[in-house]
Design a protein around this motif. Structure first.
Motif, PDB file in Angstrom:
ATOM      1  N   TYR A 175       2.995   4.154   6.966  1.00  0.00           N
ATOM      2  CA  TYR A 175       2.402   3.384   6.054  1.00  0.00           C
ATOM      3  C   TYR A 175       2.726   4.376   4.445  1.00  0.00           C
ATOM      4  O   TYR A 175       2.151   5.362   4.302  1.00  0.00           O
ATOM      5  N   PRO A 176       3.320   3.884   3.460  1.00  0.00           N
ATOM      6  CA  PRO A 176       3.385   4.559   2.384  1.00  0.00           C
ATOM      7  C   PRO A 176       2.393   4.975   1.749  1.00  0.00           C
ATOM      8  O   PRO A 176       2.300   5.910   1.029  1.00  0.00           O
ATOM      9  N   VAL A 177       1.309   3.999   1.830  1.00  0.00           N
ATOM     10  CA  VAL A 177      -0.064   4.484   1.164  1.00  0.00           C
ATOM     11  C   VAL A 177      -1.003   3.837   2.135  1.00  0.00           C
ATOM     12  O   VAL A 177      -0.585   2.727   2.899  1.00  0.00           O
ATOM     13  N   GLU A 178      -2.295   4.455   2.632  1.00  0.00           N
ATOM     14  CA  GLU A 178      -3.069   3.750   3.488  1.00  0.00           C
ATOM     15  C   GLU A 178      -3.752   2.464   2.895  1.00  0.00           C
ATOM     16  O   GLU A 178      -4.456   2.634   1.975  1.00  0.00           O
ATOM     17  N   PRO A 179      -3.556   1.209   3.597  1.00  0.00           N
ATOM     18  CA  PRO A 179      -4.037   0.017   2.919  1.00  0.00           C
ATOM     19  C   PRO A 179      -5.728   0.027   3.548  1.00  0.00           C
ATOM     20  O   PRO A 179      -6.121  -0.712   4.260  1.00  0.00           O
ATOM     21  N   THR A 180      -6.607   0.931   2.731  1.00  0.00           N
ATOM     22  CA  THR A 180      -7.878   0.917   3.059  1.00  0.00           C
ATOM     23  C   THR A 180      -8.874  -0.419   3.123  1.00  0.00           C
ATOM     24  O   THR A 180      -9.878  -0.309   3.733  1.00  0.00           O
ATOM     25  N   ASP A 181      -8.222  -1.320   2.421  1.00  0.00           N
ATOM     26  CA  ASP A 181      -9.023  -2.519   2.431  1.00  0.00           C
ATOM     27  C   ASP A 181      -8.693  -3.576   3.315  1.00  0.00           C
ATOM     28  O   ASP A 181      -9.224  -4.738   3.317  1.00  0.00           O
ATOM     29  N   ILE A 182      -7.971  -3.118   4.425  1.00  0.00           N
ATOM     30  CA  ILE A 182      -7.770  -3.916   5.552  1.00  0.00           C
ATOM     31  C   ILE A 182      -8.810  -3.147   6.677  1.00  0.00           C
ATOM     32  O   ILE A 182      -8.655  -1.871   6.808  1.00  0.00           O
ATOM     33  N   ASP A 183      -9.659  -3.745   7.359  1.00  0.00           N
ATOM     34  CA  ASP A 183     -10.285  -3.306   8.480  1.00  0.00           C
ATOM     35  C   ASP A 183      -9.545  -2.709   9.596  1.00  0.00           C
ATOM     36  O   ASP A 183      -8.460  -2.857   9.747  1.00  0.00           O
ATOM     37  N   ARG A 184     -10.069  -1.584   9.662  1.00  0.00           N
ATOM     38  CA  ARG A 184      -9.356  -0.476  10.475  1.00  0.00           C
ATOM     39  C   ARG A 184      -9.052  -0.557  11.808  1.00  0.00           C
ATOM     40  O   ARG A 184      -7.978  -0.203  12.267  1.00  0.00           O
ATOM     41  N   ARG A 185      -9.822  -1.859  12.315  1.00  0.00           N
ATOM     42  CA  ARG A 185      -9.346  -2.014  13.739  1.00  0.00           C
ATOM     43  C   ARG A 185      -8.002  -3.008  13.719  1.00  0.00           C
ATOM     44  O   ARG A 185      -7.345  -3.179  14.805  1.00  0.00           O
ATOM     45  N   THR A 186      -7.738  -3.652  12.597  1.00  0.00           N
ATOM     46  CA  THR A 186      -6.633  -4.480  12.513  1.00  0.00           C
ATOM     47  C   THR A 186      -5.565  -4.077  11.446  1.00  0.00           C
ATOM     48  O   THR A 186      -4.557  -4.713  11.354  1.00  0.00           O
ATOM     49  N   ARG A 187      -6.003  -3.008  10.819  1.00  0.00           N
ATOM     50  CA  ARG A 187      -5.016  -2.524   9.836  1.00  0.00           C
ATOM     51  C   ARG A 187      -3.452  -2.248  10.359  1.00  0.00           C
ATOM     52  O   ARG A 187      -2.308  -2.766   9.645  1.00  0.00           O
ATOM     53  N   HIS A 188      -3.470  -1.961  11.522  1.00  0.00           N
ATOM     54  CA  HIS A 188      -2.098  -1.618  12.206  1.00  0.00           C
ATOM     55  C   HIS A 188      -1.199  -2.818  12.307  1.00  0.00           C
ATOM     56  O   HIS A 188       0.099  -3.062  12.302  1.00  0.00           O
ATOM     57  N   LEU A 189      -1.832  -3.851  12.537  1.00  0.00           N
ATOM     58  CA  LEU A 189      -1.362  -5.136  12.948  1.00  0.00           C
ATOM     59  C   LEU A 189      -0.863  -5.752  11.771  1.00  0.00           C
ATOM     60  O   LEU A 189       0.221  -6.288  11.686  1.00  0.00           O
TER      61      LEU A 189
END
Length: 523
Positions: A175-189
Motif C-alpha cells: 500500500y503506498p499509504v495505509e487506507p485506514t478508513d477501510i475496515d481492517r478486516r476487508t482492507r486488503h480486499l
C-alpha cells in the motif's frame, strides 16, 4: 481525474484505452522516458573483498548454530522439523546446522519473473534488470496543499494512480499509504481490487495472517485471467515482503507467508530490519552478519516448503542517530551496507532487493541528497528491486505526492545514465567538426539538427531557464513544480484496459469475501 463513482466497484465494461492513453502521453507536457524494462550495465561497486564476504557468511552460520533464531509459528516449526532440523517442543529457539543452511541455498533460483495481467508489465529478476517501485506501507500521506494527514482511501487510490502514470515504476510493492478508513478486516480486499483496476502491474500480498495470505494468492490467479493452478505455480504472479523481527526472530504470520507463497510458487522477499546500533550491532560488519543470518533462515524455510521457490534477498541495513535513536537513511553507512549486501546476494545467486530511502521530513535538499545517495547505492549495489524508490518520507512514516515526482525524475536520470555511450562513425561527429572548424558553433550542423530532440535527457521537473525568465514566471521551487506535475499526471490518468470477464470475476471474488467478513486473522 477519472474514477468510478463507487470506489472502483462498477461493472462498467471498459474498452481498450491504449490509443487514448498513447495520445495523452504524446501531448502531455510532463517529460517521461518510455515505459519498459531497464537493464543495469554498471559493474557493481564492491566495498568488501571476497575473503571478507566469506567471513560475514561464516559469521552468519555461527550465529544460527550457536545463538539460533526464534521461530514463533507452529507451521514454520513443522516445516523445519520435517526437513530434519532439531525442533525442541519447549522453546521457540531453533539452532541451525551450517550444513543444512548451505544445502538450502543450493535450490534457490537465480532468475525468475513476476507476471502482471498486462504481459508488457511483467518484470524480470536476476538477469541484470533493475526494477524501481514506489513507497509502501506509509501510515501518513502529505502534499503541499493539505499537509500531513493519516492515511486514507482517497490518497491511497490517488497514489496508486500516480504510480501507474509514472513510466519508471515497475510494480506495486505494498500500500503506498495505509487506507485506514477501510475496515481492517476487508482492507486488503479493497486495496487489491484497486491495484487490479487502477494499474495493470503486478502487486504485493501482505503476510498478515492465513486468511489475508490466501485471499491475495486466490486473487492473483483471478487477475491473471483465472489461470490454472499449474500455470500459477510455474509463473510467479504476486509477491510478499517478509520482515524478520530483528534481532533474530521470525513472527508466525511472516513464516506462514513464506511457506504459502513458496508452496504456490510465488515470490518471498525476505528483509531483515537491521538498524545498526538499535536492532543490530553498531558496526556495519556485525549488522550485515545478522542481516545475512536472518535472511538465510527465511530462504531455508521457503526451500524446505518447496525446493526451487523464488526468494529475493532483502537488504535494509542502515544506522540510527545515536543521539535520538531515530533511523537514518541515505548515509555513507547505508550506501556501504547496500553495496555489500549486493555482494552477499551474488554469493548466494539470488536476486536482491534494496531501497531508495531518506529520513527528511519534507521534500527539501536533505530529502534529495539522502534519496540520491540511496538510489545510487541500489544501482551500484546491483539491486534487482528498489523499494520505496519514489515518494518515501520521514523514514517511511509519510508518502509524499510531490516527492513521488521528484524521485521519479532522479530515477529517470539514473535510467538515462545506465544507457551505454554509443561510439560509432555517426556519433563521433567528424563531419560536423570539419564543417564547423575552429571557433565556430554546432547549433546548426546537420548532426545537431537530426538529434537535438533526443540527444540529451529531458527532465520531468528541473528548470533550466535563466534567472530572469524563471523569476518572471513566479520563481517556483522544485517542490512547487512537483505539486503542479503530480496534479497534471492525475488529471490525465485513465484506467488501463482490462478484460470485462476478468473485471467481473475480481468483483465477484472481492464482494463475496467482504460479505463473508473478510479476515479475522488478528482478532
Amino acid at each position: 481525474m477519472a474514477r468510478d463513482d463507487n470506489g472502483g466497484r462498477t461493472r462498467r465494461r471498459s474498452g481498450g484505452r491504449d490509443a487514448k492513453n498513447a495520445a495523452a502521453a504524446a501531448t502531455s507536457a510532463v517529460k517521461q522516458l518510455p515505459r519498459g524494462a531497464v537493464r543495469n550495465p554498471i559493474s557493481p561497486i564492491e566495498p568488501l573483498s571476497a575473503d571478507q564476504i566469506e567471513m560475514i557468511h561464516h559469521a552468519s552460520l555461527r550465529i544460527l548454530a550457536e545463538v539460533g533464531m526464534e521461530i514463533l509459528g507452529d507451521d514454520a516449526k513443522a516445516v523445519f522439523k520435517a526437513a530434519g532440523v532439531e525442533v525442541k517442543p519447549d522453546t521457540d529457539l531453533i539452532k541451525f546446522d551450517p550444513a543444512f543452511i548451505e544445502e538450502s541455498i543450493k535450490t534457490a533460483p537465480s532468475t525468475f519473473k513476476l507476471h502482471a495481467r498486462n504481459a508488457d508489465r511483467t518484470v524480470s529478476f536476476g538477469e541484470g534488470y533493475i526494477n524501481f517501485c514506489p513507497v509502501a506501507s506509509a501510515p501518513n500521506a502529505t502534499d503541499a496543499d493539505r499537509g500531513r494527514r493519516q492515511g486514507n482511501w482517497e490518497d491511497f487510490r490517488n497514489l496508486t494512480r500516480l504510480t501507474q502514470s509514472l513510466n519508471c515504476m515497475s510494480f506495486i510493492p505494498g500500500y503506498p499509504v495505509e487506507p485506514t478508513d477501510i475496515d481492517r478486516r476487508t482492507r486488503h480486499l479493497e486495496a487489491m481490487r484497486d491495484f487490479s483496476f487502477l494499474t495493470d502491474m503486478a502487486f504485493h500480498n501482505y503476510s498478515l495472517g492465513p486468511q489475508r495470505t490466501k485471499d491475495g494468492l486466490d486473487l492473483a490467479r483471478i487477475v491473471r485471467g483465472n489461470i490454472t493452478e499449474e500455470q500459477f505455480l510455474a509463473e510467479p504472479s504476486i509477491m510478499t515482503i517478509v520482515n524478520t523481527n530483528s534481532p533474530l526472530k521470525l513472527d508466525s504470520p511472516m513464516g506462514h507467508g513464506i511457506i504459502e507463497h513458496a508452496k504456490n510458487g510465488q515470490i518471498s522477499v525476505v528483509t531483515p530490519f537491521t538498524l545498526a546500533g538499535a536492532m543490530a550491532p553498531v558496526t556495519i560488519a556485525g549488522a550485515l552478519a545478522q542481516q545475512n543470518a536472518e535472511f538465510l533462515v527465511g530462504l531455508s524455510l521457503a526451500q524446505c516448503a518447496k525446493p526451487g521457490a523464488p526468494v529475493v534477498y532483502g537488504g535494509f541495513t542502515s544506522n540510527v542517530d545515536m543521539k535520538t535513536g531515530a533511523p537514518a537513511f541515505g548515509t555513507p553507512e547505508y550506501v556501504k551496507a547496500a553495496q555489500a549486501g549486493g555482494q552477499l546476494t551474488r554469493r548466494y545467486g539470488v536476486p536482491y532487493r534494496s531501497s531508495g530511502v531518506c529520513a527528511a521530513n519534507i521534500p527539501d535538499a536533505q530529502a534529495a541528497w539522502e534519496t540520491q545517495m540511496s538510489l545510487w547505492a541500489t544501482m551500484t549495489g546491483g539491486a534487482d528491486m528498489v523499494m520505496h524508490a519514489a515518494g518515501w518520507m520521514e523514514g517511511g512514516l509519510s508518502a509524499s505526492f510531490e516527492k513521488m515526482v521528484i524521485d521519479a525524475d532522479m530515477i529517470q536520470m539514473l535510467q538515462a545514465y545506465m544507457q551505454p555511450i554509443e561510439v560509432s562513425e555517426a556519433t563521433l561527429g567528424l563531419d560536423a567538426i570539419a564543417d564547423v572548424g575552429p571557433g565556430g558553433h554546432f547549433f546548426g550542423t546537420p548532426q545537431t539538427m537530426e538529434r537535438f530532440e533526443t540527444a540529451f535527457y529531458s527532465p520531468m521537473l528541473s528548470d533550466w531557464r535563466n534567472y530572469e525568465t524563471w523569476s518572471e514566471d513566479g520563481s517556483k521551487t522544485a517542490y512547487q513544480r512537483a505539486n503542479t506535475v503530480y496534479k497534471q499526471l492525475l488529471s490525465e490518468y485513465e484506467e488501463p484496459a482490462i478484460d470485462p470477464a476478468t473485471k467481473d470475476a475480481i468483483n465477484d471474488f472481492v464482494d463475496r469475501r467482504i460479505a463473508e467478513g473478510g479476515s479475522f486473522d488478528d482478532d
